[in-house]
Scaffold this motif. Structure first.
Motif, PDB file in Angstrom:
ATOM      1  N   ASN A 165     -23.575  67.781  -7.137  1.00 14.57           N
ATOM      2  CA  ASN A 165     -24.324  68.197  -5.952  1.00 14.57           C
ATOM      3  C   ASN A 165     -24.138  67.155  -4.861  1.00 14.57           C
ATOM      4  O   ASN A 165     -24.612  66.024  -4.992  1.00 14.57           O
ATOM      5  N   ASP A 208     -25.568  66.617  -2.037  1.00 14.39           N
ATOM      6  CA  ASP A 208     -26.724  66.048  -1.334  1.00 14.39           C
ATOM      7  C   ASP A 208     -27.405  64.920  -2.114  1.00 14.39           C
ATOM      8  O   ASP A 208     -28.298  64.254  -1.594  1.00 14.39           O
ATOM      9  N   GLU A 209     -26.956  64.666  -3.357  1.00 17.66           N
ATOM     10  CA  GLU A 209     -27.450  63.495  -4.072  1.00 17.66           C
ATOM     11  C   GLU A 209     -27.020  62.203  -3.367  1.00 17.66           C
ATOM     12  O   GLU A 209     -27.633  61.153  -3.551  1.00 17.66           O
ATOM     13  N   LEU A 255     -18.890  72.359  -7.174  1.00 22.05           N
ATOM     14  CA  LEU A 255     -20.044  71.834  -6.469  1.00 22.05           C
ATOM     15  C   LEU A 255     -21.261  72.733  -6.653  1.00 22.05           C
ATOM     16  O   LEU A 255     -21.132  73.950  -6.786  1.00 22.05           O
ATOM     17  N   GLU A 256     -22.413  72.101  -6.600  1.00 20.40           N
ATOM     18  CA  GLU A 256     -23.681  72.810  -6.494  1.00 20.40           C
ATOM     19  C   GLU A 256     -24.239  72.512  -5.108  1.00 20.40           C
ATOM     20  O   GLU A 256     -24.330  71.349  -4.719  1.00 20.40           O
ATOM     21  N   ILE A 257     -24.573  73.535  -4.354  1.00 21.05           N
ATOM     22  CA  ILE A 257     -25.075  73.343  -2.997  1.00 21.05           C
ATOM     23  C   ILE A 257     -26.575  73.627  -2.961  1.00 21.05           C
ATOM     24  O   ILE A 257     -27.040  74.697  -3.360  1.00 21.05           O
ATOM     25  N   ARG A 258     -27.331  72.651  -2.468  1.00 25.92           N
ATOM     26  CA  ARG A 258     -28.789  72.752  -2.360  1.00 25.92           C
ATOM     27  C   ARG A 258     -29.227  72.561  -0.913  1.00 25.92           C
ATOM     28  O   ARG A 258     -30.026  73.311  -0.381  1.00 25.92           O
ATOM     29  N   VAL A 282     -17.523  76.276  -5.041  1.00 25.23           N
ATOM     30  CA  VAL A 282     -18.969  76.196  -5.207  1.00 25.23           C
ATOM     31  C   VAL A 282     -19.369  76.971  -6.459  1.00 25.23           C
ATOM     32  O   VAL A 282     -19.132  78.176  -6.549  1.00 25.23           O
ATOM     33  N   ALA A 296     -28.333  76.192  -5.395  1.00 26.51           N
ATOM     34  CA  ALA A 296     -29.618  75.740  -5.946  1.00 26.51           C
ATOM     35  C   ALA A 296     -30.722  76.077  -4.952  1.00 26.51           C
ATOM     36  O   ALA A 296     -31.244  75.215  -4.249  1.00 26.51           O
ATOM     37  N   HIS A 349     -28.695  71.783 -15.912  1.00 27.51           N
ATOM     38  CA  HIS A 349     -28.961  70.645 -15.032  1.00 27.51           C
ATOM     39  C   HIS A 349     -29.107  69.399 -15.893  1.00 27.51           C
ATOM     40  O   HIS A 349     -29.833  69.414 -16.896  1.00 27.51           O
ATOM     41  N   ALA A 376     -24.301  70.396 -14.514  1.00 24.57           N
ATOM     42  CA  ALA A 376     -24.436  69.871 -13.157  1.00 24.57           C
ATOM     43  C   ALA A 376     -25.226  68.568 -13.156  1.00 24.57           C
ATOM     44  O   ALA A 376     -26.351  68.516 -13.654  1.00 24.57           O
ATOM     45  N   GLU A 384     -27.574  65.975 -11.686  1.00 26.29           N
ATOM     46  CA  GLU A 384     -28.667  65.924 -10.717  1.00 26.29           C
ATOM     47  C   GLU A 384     -29.383  64.596 -10.941  1.00 26.29           C
ATOM     48  O   GLU A 384     -30.431  64.541 -11.571  1.00 26.29           O
TER      49      GLU A 384
END
Length: 285
Positions: free
Chosen positions: A12, A14-15, A35-38, A67, A71, A215, A256, A258
């Motif tokens: 992710n 944005d981490e 990727l995981e998009i949040r 992607v 999330a 996760h 994923a 996190e």
């Protein structure tokens, strides 16, 4: 003989902060392809306009990435008159009027399509004052959302979240048994399950047939009993017991990272990737 199927590793962006490029660069460095998009640019993904979502997808493709999941914060909400505690929804409101919720479901499904994400995370209503707490099991919006997702070629996955109404195995099994046939799956957060005392082999075997996404985060307990996040594999969550059991049921699950580690998150994600690749049987692509 052909190569054995592999599970995949997901990161992710944005981490690492609001600029998704930083996370994409790290994914490439670590050999991660999904990727995981949040959120991005400090904004929850489902609140971003189409052109900015398209730009994220383009940036991902330029990095050789796809992607894997959106999330979303769907159902991590309560009625406007309720008083939720401190809840992390990554730039999305927690108090959402009932009349606005269908629109957010539609937007999340549209956002997933724009990103090319095949799955969308949902939650199960925030725990608030008892007389105001809503239940997902009988929420008429859920079957509508599942029908909309199916029509769009997207799958909804329910995360077990302690601040929400469905966090432990009993309510999870109840709602999955009712809606699995309509496409609902489990977005399994192993650390959340451990937090409620249920990350046991027996529970994992019971939940495994419903799992569509995993996760991975880890934590230690301080002397005061608080959680302190740390790189995956270095805390108290029993991944060494859990991950082989999941792999035995589904050898191609996405895992994923996190981390939630605020100090040096890139180092924590790097260590977590090494741990997962050495722990999941057959390795991770």
């Amino acid at each position: 003989m052909g190569a054995c199927p592999q599970s995949t590793l997901v990161l992710n962006p944005d981490e690492l902060g609001p600029d998704p490029v930083l996370g994409m660069d790290l994914a490439v460095k670590l050999g991660i392809k999904r990727l995981e998009i949040r959120s991005a640019e400090g904004v929850n993904a489902i609140r971003l306009p189409d052109d900015r979502l398209g730009r994220i997808r383009t940036l991902a493709e330029e990095h050789g990435l796809t992607v894997a999941a959106l999330a979303s914060p769907l159902w991590k909400w309560c009625q406007p008159e309720a008083c939720p505690g401190r809840v992390d929804t990554f730039g999305f409101p927690t108090q959402v009027p009932a009349g606005e919720r269908l629109g957010w479901v539609q937007r999340a499904i549209e956002s997933a399509a724009l990103l090319g994400a095949p799955v969308v995370r949902i939650f199960s209503h925030l725990r608030v004052e008892p007389h105001l707490t809503e239940q997902l099991l009988d929420d008429p919006l859920l079957p509508k959302a599942l029908e909309m997702a199916h029509g769009a070629g997207v799958r909804l996955l329910l995360e077990n979240e302690p601040v929400c109404t469905v966090a432990s195995v009993e309510p999870l099994l109840e709602i999955l048994a009712r809606y699995h046939g309509q496409g609902l799956g489990l977005w399994l957060d192993v650390a959340n399950l451990h937090e409620v005392g249920q990350a046991t082999p027996e529970v994992i075997r019971t939940l495994a047939p419903y799992v569509g996404y995993v996760h991975v985060k880890d934590y230690r307990l301080t002397r005061e009993g608080a959680r302190e996040f740390c790189p995956a594999g270095s805390g108290c969550v029993p991944y060494g017991d859990v991950l082989p059991l999941l792999h035995a049921v589904y050898p191609m699950l996405p895992y994923a990272l996190e981390t939630h580690v605020r100090d040096k998150p890139a180092e924590a994600l790097t260590a977590g990737a090494v741990f997962l690749r050495s722990t999941v049987p057959g390795g991770l692509a």
